[in-house]
Design a protein around this motif. Structure first.
Motif, mmCIF file in Angstrom:
data_model
loop_
_atom_site.group_PDB
_atom_site.id
_atom_site.type_symbol
_atom_site.label_atom_id
_atom_site.label_comp_id
_atom_site.label_asym_id
_atom_site.label_seq_id
_atom_site.Cartn_x
_atom_site.Cartn_y
_atom_site.Cartn_z
ATOM 1 N N MET A 1 18.440 -11.374 -18.993
ATOM 2 C CA MET A 1 18.503 -12.405 -17.980
ATOM 3 C C MET A 1 18.680 -13.755 -18.677
ATOM 4 O O MET A 1 17.935 -14.087 -19.583
ATOM 5 N N THR A 2 19.639 -14.511 -18.228
ATOM 6 C CA THR A 2 19.923 -15.815 -18.801
ATOM 7 C C THR A 2 19.433 -16.911 -17.860
ATOM 8 O O THR A 2 19.730 -16.885 -16.671
ATOM 9 N N PHE A 3 18.691 -17.854 -18.413
ATOM 10 C CA PHE A 3 18.215 -18.991 -17.629
ATOM 11 C C PHE A 3 19.063 -20.210 -17.955
ATOM 12 O O PHE A 3 19.439 -20.420 -19.108
ATOM 13 N N LYS A 4 19.354 -21.019 -16.925
ATOM 14 C CA LYS A 4 20.112 -22.253 -17.104
ATOM 15 C C LYS A 4 19.245 -23.433 -16.695
ATOM 16 O O LYS A 4 18.606 -23.417 -15.640
ATOM 17 N N GLN A 5 19.249 -24.465 -17.523
ATOM 18 C CA GLN A 5 18.507 -25.683 -17.202
ATOM 19 C C GLN A 5 19.273 -26.445 -16.130
ATOM 20 O O GLN A 5 20.479 -26.657 -16.250
ATOM 21 N N VAL A 6 18.554 -26.859 -15.063
ATOM 22 C CA VAL A 6 19.221 -27.559 -13.966
ATOM 23 C C VAL A 6 18.730 -28.985 -13.763
ATOM 24 O O VAL A 6 19.453 -29.817 -13.216
ATOM 25 N N CYS A 7 17.477 -29.264 -14.150
ATOM 26 C CA CYS A 7 16.941 -30.613 -14.010
ATOM 27 C C CYS A 7 15.609 -30.668 -14.743
ATOM 28 O O CYS A 7 15.198 -29.698 -15.362
ATOM 29 N N HIS A 8 14.941 -31.799 -14.645
ATOM 30 C CA HIS A 8 13.597 -31.947 -15.209
ATOM 31 C C HIS A 8 12.594 -31.901 -14.066
ATOM 32 O O HIS A 8 12.910 -32.287 -12.937
ATOM 33 N N ILE A 9 11.403 -31.435 -14.361
ATOM 34 C CA ILE A 9 10.380 -31.301 -13.326
ATOM 35 C C ILE A 9 10.103 -32.638 -12.637
ATOM 36 O O ILE A 9 9.866 -32.687 -11.434
ATOM 37 N N GLU A 10 10.226 -33.746 -13.374
ATOM 38 C CA GLU A 10 9.987 -35.069 -12.785
ATOM 39 C C GLU A 10 11.049 -35.444 -11.759
ATOM 40 O O GLU A 10 10.856 -36.372 -10.972
ATOM 41 N N ASP A 11 12.190 -34.727 -11.762
ATOM 42 C CA ASP A 11 13.253 -35.005 -10.791
ATOM 43 C C ASP A 11 12.898 -34.490 -9.393
ATOM 44 O O ASP A 11 13.576 -34.838 -8.424
ATOM 45 N N ILE A 12 11.871 -33.653 -9.311
ATOM 46 C CA ILE A 12 11.485 -33.064 -8.019
ATOM 47 C C ILE A 12 10.125 -33.637 -7.615
ATOM 48 O O ILE A 12 9.117 -33.401 -8.280
ATOM 49 N N ILE A 13 10.099 -34.383 -6.544
ATOM 50 C CA ILE A 13 8.860 -34.959 -6.030
ATOM 51 C C ILE A 13 7.993 -33.815 -5.503
ATOM 52 O O ILE A 13 8.493 -32.955 -4.758
ATOM 53 N N PRO A 14 6.720 -33.759 -5.882
ATOM 54 C CA PRO A 14 5.852 -32.690 -5.371
ATOM 55 C C PRO A 14 5.891 -32.613 -3.844
ATOM 56 O O PRO A 14 5.891 -33.629 -3.156
ATOM 57 N N GLY A 15 5.970 -31.384 -3.332
ATOM 58 C CA GLY A 15 6.024 -31.164 -1.896
ATOM 59 C C GLY A 15 7.420 -31.192 -1.318
ATOM 60 O O GLY A 15 7.581 -31.158 -0.095
ATOM 61 N N THR A 16 8.445 -31.247 -2.189
ATOM 62 C CA THR A 16 9.825 -31.320 -1.720
ATOM 63 C C THR A 16 10.715 -30.331 -2.467
ATOM 64 O O THR A 16 10.271 -29.627 -3.358
ATOM 65 N N GLY A 17 11.981 -30.352 -2.101
ATOM 66 C CA GLY A 17 12.979 -29.526 -2.768
ATOM 67 C C GLY A 17 14.200 -30.337 -3.135
ATOM 68 O O GLY A 17 14.404 -31.446 -2.631
ATOM 69 N N VAL A 18 15.011 -29.778 -4.019
ATOM 70 C CA VAL A 18 16.291 -30.364 -4.407
ATOM 71 C C VAL A 18 17.320 -29.240 -4.436
ATOM 72 O O VAL A 18 16.972 -28.058 -4.431
ATOM 73 N N ALA A 40 12.857 -20.890 -6.258
ATOM 74 C CA ALA A 40 14.267 -21.110 -5.967
ATOM 75 C C ALA A 40 14.825 -20.020 -5.055
ATOM 76 O O ALA A 40 14.566 -18.832 -5.264
ATOM 77 N N ILE A 41 15.547 -20.466 -4.029
ATOM 78 C CA ILE A 41 16.242 -19.563 -3.113
ATOM 79 C C ILE A 41 17.629 -20.144 -2.851
ATOM 80 O O ILE A 41 17.907 -21.287 -3.200
ATOM 81 N N GLU A 104 14.373 -24.348 -15.083
ATOM 82 C CA GLU A 104 15.402 -23.381 -15.406
ATOM 83 C C GLU A 104 15.477 -22.326 -14.305
ATOM 84 O O GLU A 104 14.466 -21.895 -13.780
ATOM 85 N N ILE A 105 16.723 -21.912 -13.982
ATOM 86 C CA ILE A 105 16.985 -20.916 -12.964
ATOM 87 C C ILE A 105 17.729 -19.754 -13.601
ATOM 88 O O ILE A 105 18.657 -19.964 -14.396
ATOM 89 N N ALA A 106 17.328 -18.520 -13.268
ATOM 90 C CA ALA A 106 18.010 -17.337 -13.793
ATOM 91 C C ALA A 106 19.391 -17.235 -13.154
ATOM 92 O O ALA A 106 19.526 -17.278 -11.931
#
Length: 107
Positions: A1-18, A40-41, A104-106
């Motif tokens: 399984m390969t994971f890809k970096q998509v952003c930094h955790i600080e880019d996502i405000i707690p309680g929200t999605g991107v 992630a979905i 990271e997302i698979a």
């Protein structure tokens, strides 16, 4: 399984999605709390074929995390992608993790 970096955790405000583009697919990434844990979905609401799930409201039901679509409020399990109202409308769930602050997302 390969994971890809998509952003930094600080880019996502707690309680929200991107939303992130992973191998040509829109993926909704959620950070339910202020800890470094993400889910992630698919970003596509299967009822309306609209890419909006990342803008949904995170909720909890019977100890599990769900996101309510911003359109008609159908709920999707953040771990499995199962639709609470009708399983035939379930969405794809992705493995997600945080490594040294990077989300990271698979693929």
């Amino acid at each position: 399984m390969t994971f890809k970096q998509v952003c930094h955790i600080e880019d996502i405000i707690p309680g929200t999605g991107v939303c992130a583009l992973v191998d040509g697919e829109q993926v909704a990434i959620f950070r339910p709390t202020n800890v470094e844990e993400v889910y992630a979905i698919s970003n596509t609401d299967p009822y309306f074929q609209s890419n909006v799930l990342s803008r949904g409201i995170i909720c909890q039901h019977q100890g599990e995390l769900w996101v309510a679509s911003p359109l008609k409020k159908q709920r999707f399990n953040l771990t499995t992608g199962i639709c609470m109202e009708d399983e035939k409308f379930s969405v794809r769930a992705y493995k997600a993790r945080v490594v040294k602050g990077a989300v990271e997302i698979a693929a």
